[in-house]
Design a protein around this motif. Sequence first.
Motif, PDB file in Angstrom:
ATOM      1  N   GLU A  50      -6.985 -17.933  14.015  1.00 57.36           N
ATOM      2  CA  GLU A  50      -7.592 -16.694  13.534  1.00 57.36           C
ATOM      3  C   GLU A  50      -6.716 -16.008  12.482  1.00 57.36           C
ATOM      4  OE1 GLU A  50      -9.446 -12.551  15.425  1.00 57.36           O
ATOM      5  OE2 GLU A  50      -8.452 -14.036  16.685  1.00 57.36           O
ATOM      6  N   PRO A  51      -7.342 -15.489  11.399  1.00 57.08           N
ATOM      7  CA  PRO A  51      -6.580 -14.762  10.372  1.00 57.08           C
ATOM      8  C   PRO A  51      -5.927 -13.506  10.955  1.00 57.08           C
ATOM      9  CG  PRO A  51      -8.768 -15.348   9.566  1.00 57.08           C
ATOM     10  CD  PRO A  51      -8.765 -15.629  11.039  1.00 57.08           C
ATOM     11  N   MET A  52      -4.847 -13.072  10.330  1.00 55.32           N
ATOM     12  CA  MET A  52      -4.155 -11.876  10.804  1.00 55.32           C
ATOM     13  C   MET A  52      -3.651 -11.069   9.628  1.00 55.32           C
ATOM     14  SD  MET A  52      -0.313 -13.071  11.857  1.00 55.32           S
ATOM     15  CE  MET A  52       0.286 -11.482  11.339  1.00 55.32           C
ATOM     16  N   ALA A  53      -3.442  -9.782   9.882  1.00 52.90           N
ATOM     17  CA  ALA A  53      -2.844  -8.869   8.895  1.00 52.90           C
ATOM     18  C   ALA A  53      -1.905  -7.947   9.656  1.00 52.90           C
ATOM     19  CB  ALA A  53      -3.923  -8.070   8.161  1.00 52.90           C
ATOM     20  N   ARG A  54      -0.621  -7.916   9.283  1.00 52.82           N
ATOM     21  CA  ARG A  54       0.376  -7.103   9.975  1.00 52.82           C
ATOM     22  C   ARG A  54       1.312  -6.469   8.958  1.00 52.82           C
ATOM     23  NH1 ARG A  54       1.200  -8.499  15.368  1.00 52.82           N
ATOM     24  NH2 ARG A  54       2.471  -6.595  15.377  1.00 52.82           N
ATOM     25  N   VAL A  55       2.000  -5.418   9.405  1.00 51.97           N
ATOM     26  CA  VAL A  55       3.012  -4.783   8.555  1.00 51.97           C
ATOM     27  C   VAL A  55       4.235  -5.698   8.518  1.00 51.97           C
ATOM     28  CG1 VAL A  55       4.561  -2.826   8.281  1.00 51.97           C
ATOM     29  CG2 VAL A  55       2.200  -2.453   9.016  1.00 51.97           C
ATOM     30  N   SER A  90       8.925   1.883  -2.304  1.00 55.83           N
ATOM     31  CA  SER A  90       7.775   2.606  -2.855  1.00 55.83           C
ATOM     32  C   SER A  90       6.492   2.403  -2.082  1.00 55.83           C
ATOM     33  CB  SER A  90       7.543   2.184  -4.314  1.00 55.83           C
ATOM     34  OG  SER A  90       7.335   0.783  -4.390  1.00 55.83           O
ATOM     35  N   GLY A  91       6.522   1.633  -0.981  1.00 57.26           N
ATOM     36  CA  GLY A  91       5.292   1.420  -0.230  1.00 57.26           C
ATOM     37  C   GLY A  91       5.492   0.559   1.001  1.00 57.26           C
ATOM     38  N   ILE A  92       4.405   0.344   1.711  1.00 59.58           N
ATOM     39  CA  ILE A  92       4.402  -0.474   2.924  1.00 59.58           C
ATOM     40  C   ILE A  92       3.832  -1.850   2.569  1.00 59.58           C
ATOM     41  CG2 ILE A  92       3.538  -0.674   5.284  1.00 59.58           C
ATOM     42  CD1 ILE A  92       3.164   2.376   5.268  1.00 59.58           C
ATOM     43  N   CYS A  93       4.530  -2.896   2.973  1.00 58.74           N
ATOM     44  CA  CYS A  93       4.077  -4.263   2.691  1.00 58.74           C
ATOM     45  C   CYS A  93       3.308  -4.808   3.885  1.00 58.74           C
ATOM     46  CB  CYS A  93       5.270  -5.164   2.382  1.00 58.74           C
ATOM     47  SG  CYS A  93       4.800  -6.870   2.034  1.00 58.74           S
ATOM     48  N   ILE A  94       2.063  -5.174   3.638  1.00 57.76           N
ATOM     49  CA  ILE A  94       1.211  -5.775   4.662  1.00 57.76           C
ATOM     50  C   ILE A  94       1.034  -7.251   4.319  1.00 57.76           C
ATOM     51  CG2 ILE A  94      -1.107  -5.822   5.659  1.00 57.76           C
ATOM     52  CD1 ILE A  94      -1.250  -2.827   5.207  1.00 57.76           C
ATOM     53  N   ILE A  95       1.328  -8.120   5.288  1.00 55.99           N
ATOM     54  CA  ILE A  95       1.211  -9.557   5.068  1.00 55.99           C
ATOM     55  C   ILE A  95      -0.080 -10.059   5.703  1.00 55.99           C
ATOM     56  CG2 ILE A  95       2.533 -10.163   7.150  1.00 55.99           C
ATOM     57  CD1 ILE A  95       2.755 -12.095   3.872  1.00 55.99           C
ATOM     58  N   THR A  96      -0.814 -10.875   4.953  1.00 52.22           N
ATOM     59  CA  THR A  96      -2.015 -11.521   5.508  1.00 52.22           C
ATOM     60  C   THR A  96      -1.732 -12.997   5.658  1.00 52.22           C
ATOM     61  OG1 THR A  96      -2.990 -11.930   3.330  1.00 52.22           O
ATOM     62  CG2 THR A  96      -3.530  -9.850   4.397  1.00 52.22           C
ATOM     63  N   ARG A  97      -2.162 -13.566   6.772  1.00 55.85           N
ATOM     64  CA  ARG A  97      -1.949 -14.986   7.027  1.00 55.85           C
ATOM     65  C   ARG A  97      -3.252 -15.605   7.512  1.00 55.85           C
ATOM     66  NH1 ARG A  97       4.007 -14.555  10.005  1.00 55.85           N
ATOM     67  NH2 ARG A  97       5.216 -14.409   8.071  1.00 55.85           N
ATOM     68  N   THR A  98      -3.643 -16.680   6.841  1.00 57.14           N
ATOM     69  CA  THR A  98      -4.870 -17.369   7.226  1.00 57.14           C
ATOM     70  C   THR A  98      -4.694 -18.860   6.976  1.00 57.14           C
ATOM     71  OG1 THR A  98      -7.265 -17.379   6.920  1.00 57.14           O
ATOM     72  CG2 THR A  98      -5.938 -17.154   4.943  1.00 57.14           C
ATOM     73  N   TRP A  99      -5.505 -19.665   7.632  1.00 54.94           N
ATOM     74  CA  TRP A  99      -5.384 -21.118   7.543  1.00 54.94           C
ATOM     75  C   TRP A  99      -6.564 -21.710   6.778  1.00 54.94           C
ATOM     76  CZ3 TRP A  99      -1.204 -23.939   9.368  1.00 54.94           C
ATOM     77  CH2 TRP A  99      -0.267 -23.207  10.120  1.00 54.94           C
ATOM     78  N   VAL A 100      -6.258 -22.734   5.976  1.00 58.77           N
ATOM     79  CA  VAL A 100      -7.286 -23.387   5.158  1.00 58.77           C
ATOM     80  C   VAL A 100      -7.013 -24.889   5.124  1.00 58.77           C
ATOM     81  CG1 VAL A 100      -7.570 -21.363   3.677  1.00 58.77           C
ATOM     82  CG2 VAL A 100      -5.965 -23.150   3.007  1.00 58.77           C
ATOM     83  N   ASN A 101      -8.017 -25.658   4.713  1.00 57.89           N
ATOM     84  CA  ASN A 101      -7.783 -27.075   4.426  1.00 57.89           C
ATOM     85  C   ASN A 101      -6.828 -27.184   3.230  1.00 57.89           C
ATOM     86  OD1 ASN A 101      -9.502 -28.204   6.439  1.00 57.89           O
ATOM     87  ND2 ASN A 101     -11.270 -27.680   5.173  1.00 57.89           N
ATOM     88  N   VAL A 150       0.852  -1.191   0.000  1.00 59.87           N
ATOM     89  CA  VAL A 150       0.000   0.000   0.000  1.00 59.87           C
ATOM     90  C   VAL A 150       0.887   1.240   0.000  1.00 59.87           C
ATOM     91  CG1 VAL A 150      -1.912  -1.169   1.165  1.00 59.87           C
ATOM     92  CG2 VAL A 150      -0.174   0.014   2.532  1.00 59.87           C
ATOM     93  N   ASP A 151       0.317   2.324  -0.435  1.00 54.52           N
ATOM     94  CA  ASP A 151       1.060   3.587  -0.509  1.00 54.52           C
ATOM     95  C   ASP A 151       1.420   4.084   0.884  1.00 54.52           C
ATOM     96  OD1 ASP A 151       1.009   6.807  -0.866  1.00 54.52           O
ATOM     97  OD2 ASP A 151       1.662   5.812  -2.709  1.00 54.52           O
ATOM     98  N   TYR A 152       2.528   4.858   0.980  1.00 50.88           N
ATOM     99  CA  TYR A 152       2.972   5.389   2.269  1.00 50.88           C
ATOM    100  C   TYR A 152       1.957   6.352   2.882  1.00 50.88           C
ATOM    101  CZ  TYR A 152       7.635   3.409   2.800  1.00 50.88           C
ATOM    102  OH  TYR A 152       8.681   2.550   3.021  1.00 50.88           O
ATOM    103  N   VAL A 163      -2.661   1.236  -4.187  1.00 51.76           N
ATOM    104  CA  VAL A 163      -1.571   0.272  -4.323  1.00 51.76           C
ATOM    105  C   VAL A 163      -0.435   0.969  -5.070  1.00 51.76           C
ATOM    106  CG1 VAL A 163      -0.861  -1.925  -5.301  1.00 51.76           C
ATOM    107  CG2 VAL A 163      -3.162  -1.672  -4.346  1.00 51.76           C
ATOM    108  N   PRO A 164       0.765   1.030  -4.503  1.00 52.92           N
ATOM    109  CA  PRO A 164       1.850   1.826  -5.111  1.00 52.92           C
ATOM    110  C   PRO A 164       2.473   1.150  -6.323  1.00 52.92           C
ATOM    111  CG  PRO A 164       2.680   0.661  -3.207  1.00 52.92           C
ATOM    112  CD  PRO A 164       1.201   0.362  -3.265  1.00 52.92           C
TER     113      PRO A 164
END
Length: 268
Positions: free
Chosen positions: A207-212, A218-229, A179-181, A255-256
């Motif tokens: 539980e799903p999570m989203a963190r920097v 050129s931007g900030i990277c946010i990682i999403t982590r979730t669990w699935v079968n 994402v943009d700064y 989105v940068p």
Amino acid sequence: MDWNGIADIIVKNGLKILISLVALFICFKVINAISKRLQKQFSKTDKLDKSTVRTLIYIGKILLKIVLVICFVGFVGIDTSGITALITSLGVCFGLAINGAVANFAGGILLLLTKPFKVDDYIEACGYEGVVEDIHLTNTKICTYDNKVVYIPNGTLSAEKIVNHFQKEIRRVDIPFDVDYSTDVEKAKAAALRAIKNTPLVLSEPEPMARVLQYKESGICIITRTWVNSKDYWTVFLDITENVKREFVREGITVPFNQLDVHIKNGD
């Protein structure tokens, strides 16, 4: 016994040999039918490993056929003692010719004993990835997602690195988003989590999570982590990628793209 003696036996016992050949043919057909029926029957239960069952049935079928051929030779009265030397010589030549096949056979036994994967597992090995359809004594048959069938020699496969994507029941899906700064990070994280929770097949626990994750040029990277079968991995991966993009557009999150800021100072 020489070949003339064998010819005499054929002439004297022609009808006997013909009946024996018909009986041998029928027995082969019965063995094939029984092996297919057993394989179909055992494939319906989850208590036994499909790969081991298929291999044992195949070995049993071959051994039964060999026994029948030996019985046939003895029944028609052929004495094989005179051609022992010939069989031995052919055996040596055959052994040299199938040296690679022996290595593949040994690899197949090793795979069945160590069980790094089984039928219906999704694996990645030897530069290929796909669903295991069958494990033979000398090769393993996998079907890729674009419906190509690949036969990998067991000798090579047993010595290579194997990644089994289905050995565990659940897997974690990690997807980074930039994402943009100028973006409110908390707002972006909340939007990503909403997109994830609105995606079917996502597990609520863990539980799903989203963190920097990091700060890029050129931007900030946010990682999403979730669990699935495990079987739903790629479906969820693609669905989350699309859903997060839609949620970002709805929230006005930019989105940068790669860019370079140039500052020019006055020479004076």
